[in-house]
Write a protein that holds these residues in place. Structure first.
Motif, PDB file in Angstrom:
ATOM      1  N   PHE A 229      -1.284  -4.454   7.357  1.00 53.79           N
ATOM      2  CA  PHE A 229      -0.248  -4.321   8.374  1.00 53.79           C
ATOM      3  C   PHE A 229       0.582  -3.069   8.122  1.00 53.79           C
ATOM      4  CE2 PHE A 229      -1.285  -8.753   7.917  1.00 53.79           C
ATOM      5  CZ  PHE A 229      -1.326  -9.245   9.215  1.00 53.79           C
ATOM      6  N   SER A 230       0.989  -2.426   9.218  1.00 55.48           N
ATOM      7  CA  SER A 230       1.860  -1.255   9.139  1.00 55.48           C
ATOM      8  C   SER A 230       3.093  -1.477  10.004  1.00 55.48           C
ATOM      9  CB  SER A 230       1.122   0.008   9.610  1.00 55.48           C
ATOM     10  OG  SER A 230       0.137   0.382   8.669  1.00 55.48           O
ATOM     11  N   ALA A 231       4.231  -0.951   9.556  1.00 55.37           N
ATOM     12  CA  ALA A 231       5.498  -1.157  10.261  1.00 55.37           C
ATOM     13  C   ALA A 231       5.517  -0.400  11.586  1.00 55.37           C
ATOM     14  CB  ALA A 231       6.656  -0.700   9.387  1.00 55.37           C
TER      15      ALA A 231
ATOM     16  N   GLN B 134       6.179   9.293   7.996  1.00 58.30           N
ATOM     17  CA  GLN B 134       5.186   8.437   8.628  1.00 58.30           C
ATOM     18  C   GLN B 134       4.140   9.287   9.341  1.00 58.30           C
ATOM     19  OE1 GLN B 134       5.377   4.950   8.197  1.00 58.30           O
ATOM     20  NE2 GLN B 134       6.921   5.699   6.769  1.00 58.30           N
ATOM     21  N   ASP B 135       2.891   8.880   9.179  1.00 57.45           N
ATOM     22  CA  ASP B 135       1.789   9.611   9.795  1.00 57.45           C
ATOM     23  C   ASP B 135       1.504   9.078  11.191  1.00 57.45           C
ATOM     24  OD1 ASP B 135       1.457  11.065   7.452  1.00 57.45           O
ATOM     25  OD2 ASP B 135       0.085   9.590   6.598  1.00 57.45           O
ATOM     26  N   GLY B 136       1.252   9.987  12.133  1.00 54.40           N
ATOM     27  CA  GLY B 136       0.790   9.609  13.457  1.00 54.40           C
ATOM     28  C   GLY B 136       1.879   9.016  14.330  1.00 54.40           C
ATOM     29  N   ASP B 137       1.456   8.580  15.519  1.00 55.87           N
ATOM     30  CA  ASP B 137       2.356   8.005  16.511  1.00 55.87           C
ATOM     31  C   ASP B 137       2.481   6.514  16.255  1.00 55.87           C
ATOM     32  OD1 ASP B 137       3.947   7.654  18.695  1.00 55.87           O
ATOM     33  OD2 ASP B 137       2.268   7.506  20.108  1.00 55.87           O
ATOM     34  N   LEU B 138       3.662   6.068  15.882  1.00 57.48           N
ATOM     35  CA  LEU B 138       3.853   4.663  15.559  1.00 57.48           C
ATOM     36  C   LEU B 138       3.926   3.827  16.831  1.00 57.48           C
ATOM     37  CD1 LEU B 138       6.587   4.826  12.766  1.00 57.48           C
ATOM     38  CD2 LEU B 138       4.135   4.496  12.468  1.00 57.48           C
ATOM     39  N   PRO B 139       3.311   2.628  16.840  1.00 54.84           N
ATOM     40  CA  PRO B 139       3.509   1.717  17.972  1.00 54.84           C
ATOM     41  C   PRO B 139       4.937   1.204  17.977  1.00 54.84           C
ATOM     42  CG  PRO B 139       2.279   0.634  16.221  1.00 54.84           C
ATOM     43  CD  PRO B 139       2.415   2.077  15.818  1.00 54.84           C
TER      44      PRO B 139
ATOM     45  N   ILE C   4       0.845  -1.198   0.000  1.00 55.11           N
ATOM     46  CA  ILE C   4       0.000   0.000   0.000  1.00 55.11           C
ATOM     47  C   ILE C   4       0.878   1.246   0.000  1.00 55.11           C
ATOM     48  CG2 ILE C   4      -1.870   1.207   1.170  1.00 55.11           C
ATOM     49  CD1 ILE C   4      -2.563  -1.563   0.013  1.00 55.11           C
ATOM     50  N   ASN C   5       1.900   1.232   0.808  1.00 51.42           N
ATOM     51  CA  ASN C   5       2.981   2.217   0.719  1.00 51.42           C
ATOM     52  C   ASN C   5       4.246   1.523   1.192  1.00 51.42           C
ATOM     53  OD1 ASN C   5       3.213   2.505   3.640  1.00 51.42           O
ATOM     54  ND2 ASN C   5       1.325   3.712   3.535  1.00 51.42           N
ATOM     55  N   ARG C   6       5.306   2.275   1.384  1.00 51.86           N
ATOM     56  CA  ARG C   6       6.583   1.629   1.656  1.00 51.86           C
ATOM     57  C   ARG C   6       6.568   0.768   2.909  1.00 51.86           C
ATOM     58  NH1 ARG C   6      12.635   4.334   2.272  1.00 51.86           N
ATOM     59  NH2 ARG C   6      13.735   2.470   1.569  1.00 51.86           N
ATOM     60  N   PHE C   7       5.828   1.172   3.916  1.00 55.49           N
ATOM     61  CA  PHE C   7       5.804   0.428   5.167  1.00 55.49           C
ATOM     62  C   PHE C   7       4.391  -0.002   5.540  1.00 55.49           C
ATOM     63  CE2 PHE C   7       9.751   2.961   5.631  1.00 55.49           C
ATOM     64  CZ  PHE C   7      10.636   1.904   5.718  1.00 55.49           C
TER      65      PHE C   7
ATOM     66  N   LEU D 236      11.187 -14.567  15.261  1.00 53.98           N
ATOM     67  CA  LEU D 236       9.920 -15.149  15.702  1.00 53.98           C
ATOM     68  C   LEU D 236       9.194 -14.266  16.700  1.00 53.98           C
ATOM     69  CD1 LEU D 236      10.910 -18.882  16.216  1.00 53.98           C
ATOM     70  CD2 LEU D 236       9.159 -18.045  14.658  1.00 53.98           C
ATOM     71  N   GLN D 237       9.932 -13.526  17.482  1.00 52.26           N
ATOM     72  CA  GLN D 237       9.330 -12.830  18.614  1.00 52.26           C
ATOM     73  C   GLN D 237       9.140 -11.332  18.426  1.00 52.26           C
ATOM     74  OE1 GLN D 237       7.908 -13.785  21.296  1.00 52.26           O
ATOM     75  NE2 GLN D 237       7.599 -11.683  21.992  1.00 52.26           N
ATOM     76  N   ASN D 238      10.129 -10.652  17.883  1.00 47.34           N
ATOM     77  CA  ASN D 238      10.152  -9.194  17.993  1.00 47.34           C
ATOM     78  C   ASN D 238      10.058  -8.437  16.675  1.00 47.34           C
ATOM     79  OD1 ASN D 238      10.340  -8.985  20.831  1.00 47.34           O
ATOM     80  ND2 ASN D 238      12.510  -9.504  20.741  1.00 47.34           N
ATOM     81  N   THR D 239       9.659  -9.098  15.586  1.00 47.09           N
ATOM     82  CA  THR D 239       9.623  -8.388  14.308  1.00 47.09           C
ATOM     83  C   THR D 239       8.240  -8.376  13.670  1.00 47.09           C
ATOM     84  OG1 THR D 239      10.295 -10.366  13.058  1.00 47.09           O
ATOM     85  CG2 THR D 239      12.056  -8.908  13.849  1.00 47.09           C
ATOM     86  N   LEU D 240       7.201  -8.701  14.436  1.00 56.44           N
ATOM     87  CA  LEU D 240       5.839  -8.640  13.911  1.00 56.44           C
ATOM     88  C   LEU D 240       5.418  -7.195  13.660  1.00 56.44           C
ATOM     89  CD1 LEU D 240       4.060 -11.208  16.263  1.00 56.44           C
ATOM     90  CD2 LEU D 240       4.605 -11.555  13.860  1.00 56.44           C
ATOM     91  N   TRP D 241       4.547  -7.001  12.666  1.00 59.76           N
ATOM     92  CA  TRP D 241       3.956  -5.693  12.400  1.00 59.76           C
ATOM     93  C   TRP D 241       2.528  -5.669  12.918  1.00 59.76           C
ATOM     94  CZ3 TRP D 241       5.324  -3.501   6.875  1.00 59.76           C
ATOM     95  CH2 TRP D 241       6.714  -3.451   6.735  1.00 59.76           C
ATOM     96  N   PRO D 242       2.099  -4.560  13.495  1.00 57.15           N
ATOM     97  CA  PRO D 242       0.709  -4.472  13.980  1.00 57.15           C
ATOM     98  C   PRO D 242      -0.284  -4.560  12.821  1.00 57.15           C
ATOM     99  CG  PRO D 242       2.068  -2.712  14.908  1.00 57.15           C
ATOM    100  CD  PRO D 242       2.875  -3.351  13.833  1.00 57.15           C
TER     101      PRO D 242
END
Length: 755
Positions: free
Chosen positions: A394-396, A419-424, A377-380, A481-487
């Motif tokens: 999903f967003s980065a 990037q728009d808004g406050d990223l998680p 959809i866009n780069r991230f 496996l643990q720490n690279t998921l995207w919301p």
């Protein structure tokens, strides 16, 4: 020296998920050999690059072993066994394939191979000896010349180890070694002085080490009150000489909490009668741990060695890769597969080295369904479709963006300002859930000891809380496996069956999706607004599954191809009010009368100028379509073939058109085949009817460059993006990526000046 036209720049893959699919050649510069789908991959762990692929098997490679030399010099031969019932002996020269010999004899999948060099006293030469075992319950011995096998160990599912010796041209069982209480999973010999040591591992979670020696040199004592190890003996007759051997249990190693699947001795060799490496044994278990064992120098008791840390190695999908996309800047690739994961690969740019290697740096989605398609959809931000009938967006997160910039050498401030808004900070999956939930700064907690516990079965990954990390190099498997998921930011419902393909407009405002269909009502294409994620329109025409879609470069047209052997072209009609969504109307199509293709149309793509579109089909044909007026606009209902029909000699499963022309101003077309081969052609419209000499074959992948199963997607890199090496090279080389059912993703570089 003539510059090559096509090179394999990077390969992403991982070993097959079977016990014996990996082997490491000893000595300096030793290569890792492992089975990936139907191929044997040679990987240099120091340079972190794939050297070559050995393609010869027609089904999954189950076992691989280098044939090691006693002097510790690099190996030049290896052997593999596969589910095609074949054993293949490979000979290499300068790490490239010299010769491959297929050994046929098994009638079921081969799951174990063992090979060694045997010195022949008569001519002081080394002979290759190969042993293979398969699920046909047969063990076969292969040798170029007659050989004598001192002893052969076979682990069985009856908890016993059988020892065989060769006498008078026949193998006979001389001994059963009992002690394990479940299936034997692995056995391996090593030389220790004048004795042999045999390590065995089992589903009883234990490892046993046995010593085999000549009876006269075994441990004996004349004192009756001394405890002695029980000896199992057998006799071998050779040239009227009887030799008695004794086998004793050396030790039992208990440290794993689940099945022990494999044991391997550290490669060792003797020089001037001195052992050059200490004796160590490596074991791997279903409890997800490996243990390195070694005897204590003083007591002789076998102990676990100190902890080791994982190195950066090759990784990739472990099942078919169904779709891939370059990001708009050409800086990374994102892929989806039937291993139910979405993976992101990017270049690692180290400050101290000029070489750039690509690695998996994120696993944005770990799903519960087979993933089939994706679109950027866009780069991230991306959307993926799976067998669950739902589209997920999903967003980065911030932690990924920070680590991505550190690994690839990008400007963090430049990316964050876009990037728009406050990223998680990151994302985590709740227990029994499929959705990746955003984790913000205030949600992060330190893990407790209980969070580190494995599940009771040891077969599943226990859910842990997200923990942000600072990376300057590619992450290891546990981190991926643990720490690279995207919301996950959106679920999109509307289809009645499994999602099959998606496409995003070049303006990134519209998404088109389609699902599996056996009726016209289910074969409709749905258009979505990528801001509100509301349905914009249903496009009904095809009667079977739409297999691929593509928006024209100016977004005025949407092209779709289908299993019903037809294509449809939809034209955008802008509305009078800016706030109203555009409407697409059926502009042109093929039917049974006007169709050229006689089988499923698997793939389509547009020329970079939008004047033509290309289709590829199971009928082996690639066709160029289009009729334009003086303003380069398609003329309604008059679109037809404008090329000769290109027969590529095999079922076409993927087509992609390069965004730039070749030096003679011809379109460059990459064609992927069901057999795994990729062919590059150039095409230019002629004024002759019928068209003559409009197609030119440029190059095709060699056997080692090709995939071993069907190509699923081809995608050229955006030439406006940065080049991974340097800017001066960008004018000479073009890049495209491929993915296939053989579990692999590859990046190729094309020398446009040599086309």
């Amino acid at each position: 020296m003539v510059a090559p036209v096509l090179e394999t720049a990077h390969v992403f893959c991982c070993p097959n998920r079977v016990r014996g699919a990996l082997s490491w050649s000893p000595g300096p510069g030793g290569l890792l050999a492992f089975g990936t789908s139907c191929s044997v991959v040679l990987y240099d762990p120091q340079k972190r690059i794939v050297i070559t692929n050995l393609n010869g098997h027609t089904a999954r490679v189950n076992c691989v072993q280098w044939i090691c030399k006693q002097d510790g010099s690099p190996s030049t031969e290896l052997v593999s066994g596969g589910s095609d019932n074949h054993v293949i002996h490979w000979e290499l020269e300068n790490n490239q394939l010299l010769k491959a010999v297929h050994l046929q004899g098994h009638v079921a999948p081969v799951y174990s191979v063992c090979a060694a060099y045997q010195e022949r006293a008569s001519d002081v030469t080394l002979q290759t000896l190969i042993v293979s075992a398969a699920s046909d319950s047969i063990v076969l011995i292969w040798s170029k010349k007659a050989s004598e096998v001192p002893v052969l160990a076979c682990g069985d599912d009856d908890c016993r180890i059988q020892l065989f010796v060769q006498q008078d041209g026949q193998f006979r069982n001389v001994l059963f070694l009992r002690g394990h209480e479940d299936w034997i999973r692995g056995v391996e010999w090593t030389i220790f002085g004048r004795d042999l040591l045999l390590a065995s591992c089992s589903q009883d979670c234990l490892i046993r080490i046995w010593r085999l020696c000549i009876k006269s040199t075994s441990l004996e004592t004349q004192e009756d009150d001394i405890i002695r190890l029980k000896e199992n003996t057998f006799t071998v007759e050779s040239k009227s000489i009887k030799i008695e051997f004794a086998v004793t249990l050396e030790t039992v190693l208990a440290g794993h909490e689940n099945w022990v699947n494999a044991v391997h001795w550290q490669p060792s060799f003797y020089k001037d009668g001195v052992l050059q490496h200490p004796m160590r044994l490596l074991s791997a278990s279903m409890d997800k741990t490996m243990i390195l064992w070694a005897p204590d120098e003083e007591s002789g008791v076998w102990l676990e060695q100190k902890e080791w840390t994982p190195e950066i190695v090759i990784s990739g999908h472990f099942d078919g890769v169904q779709d891939l996309m370059w990001d708009p800047e050409g800086e990374f690739i994102i892929t989806v597969g039937t291993d139910q994961t979405t993976r992101l690969f990017a270049p690692w740019k180290r400050k101290d080295q000029s070489q750039v290697t690509w690695h998996e740096i994120a696993r944005p989605q770990i799903h519960g369904y087979d993933l089939k398609c994706l679109a950027m959809i866009n780069r991230f931000q991306f959307v993926s479709g799976a067998d669950e009938k739902v589209l997920r967006v999903f967003s980065a997160p911030r932690n990924f963006v920070e680590n991505f910039c550190a690994i690839t050498g990008q400007s963090l401030n430049h990316i964050l300002c876009n990037q728009d808004g406050d990223l998680p900070e990151g994302a985590a999956v709740p227990a029994l859930g499929l959705s990746n939930k955003a984790v913000f700064q205030g949600d992060i907690t330190q893990p407790s000891d209980e969070d580190e516990l494995l599940t009771s079965t040891g077969f599943e990954y226990h859910q842990l809380a997200f923990q942000p990390s600072v990376l300057t190099e590619p992450p290891t498997e546990d981190h991926l496996l643990q720490n690279t998921l995207w919301p996950e930011v959106q679920k999109v419902y509307g289809h009645g069956y499994e999602i099959f393909c998606v496409a995003c407009s070049n303006s990134k405002t519209l998404l088109a999706s389609a699902c599996k269909a056996a009726k016209k009502e289910h074969a409709a294409i749905i258009l979505w607004n990528t801001t509100s994620w509301k349905q914009v329109q249903n496009l009904v025409f095809h009667s079977l599954t739409v297999t691929q879609m593509a928006f024209s470069p100016n977004d005025k047209f949407l092209l779709a191809v289908s299993r019903d052997r037809t294509w449809s072209l939809w034209k955008r009609q802008d509305t009078a009010l800016p706030e109203q969504e555009p409407i697409f109307t059926l502009f042109a199509f093929t039917n049974q009368v006007t169709a050229v293709h006689s089988r499923i149309i698997w793939s389509c793509d547009w020329s970079p100028d939008g004047k033509h579109f290309f289709t590829g089909s199971r009928d082996r044909k690639v066709v160029v379509w289009g009729e334009c007026d003086s303003n380069n606009e398609f003329m309604e209902h008059s679109i037809g073939p404008c090329s000769s029909v290109l027969d590529v000699g095999g079922s076409v499963t993927a087509v992609s058109v390069c965004p730039v022309l070749d030096p003679s101003q011809r379109y460059i077309v990459a064609v992927g085949l069901e057999c795994g081969k990729i062919c590059l052609y150039s095409w230019k419209k002629t004024n002759q009817i019928p068209e003559i000499n409009d197609w030119t074959q440029c190059v095709e992948t060699s056997q080692s460059q090709s995939h071993t199963l069907a190509i699923k997607k081809l995608c050229w890199k955006n030439c406006n993006g940065k080049n991974e090496q340097n800017e001066s090279e960008s004018a000479e080389w073009l890049y495209f990526a491929s993915c296939g059912e053989d579990h692999t993703v590859k990046i190729y570089k094309v020398n446009r000046c040599a086309l």
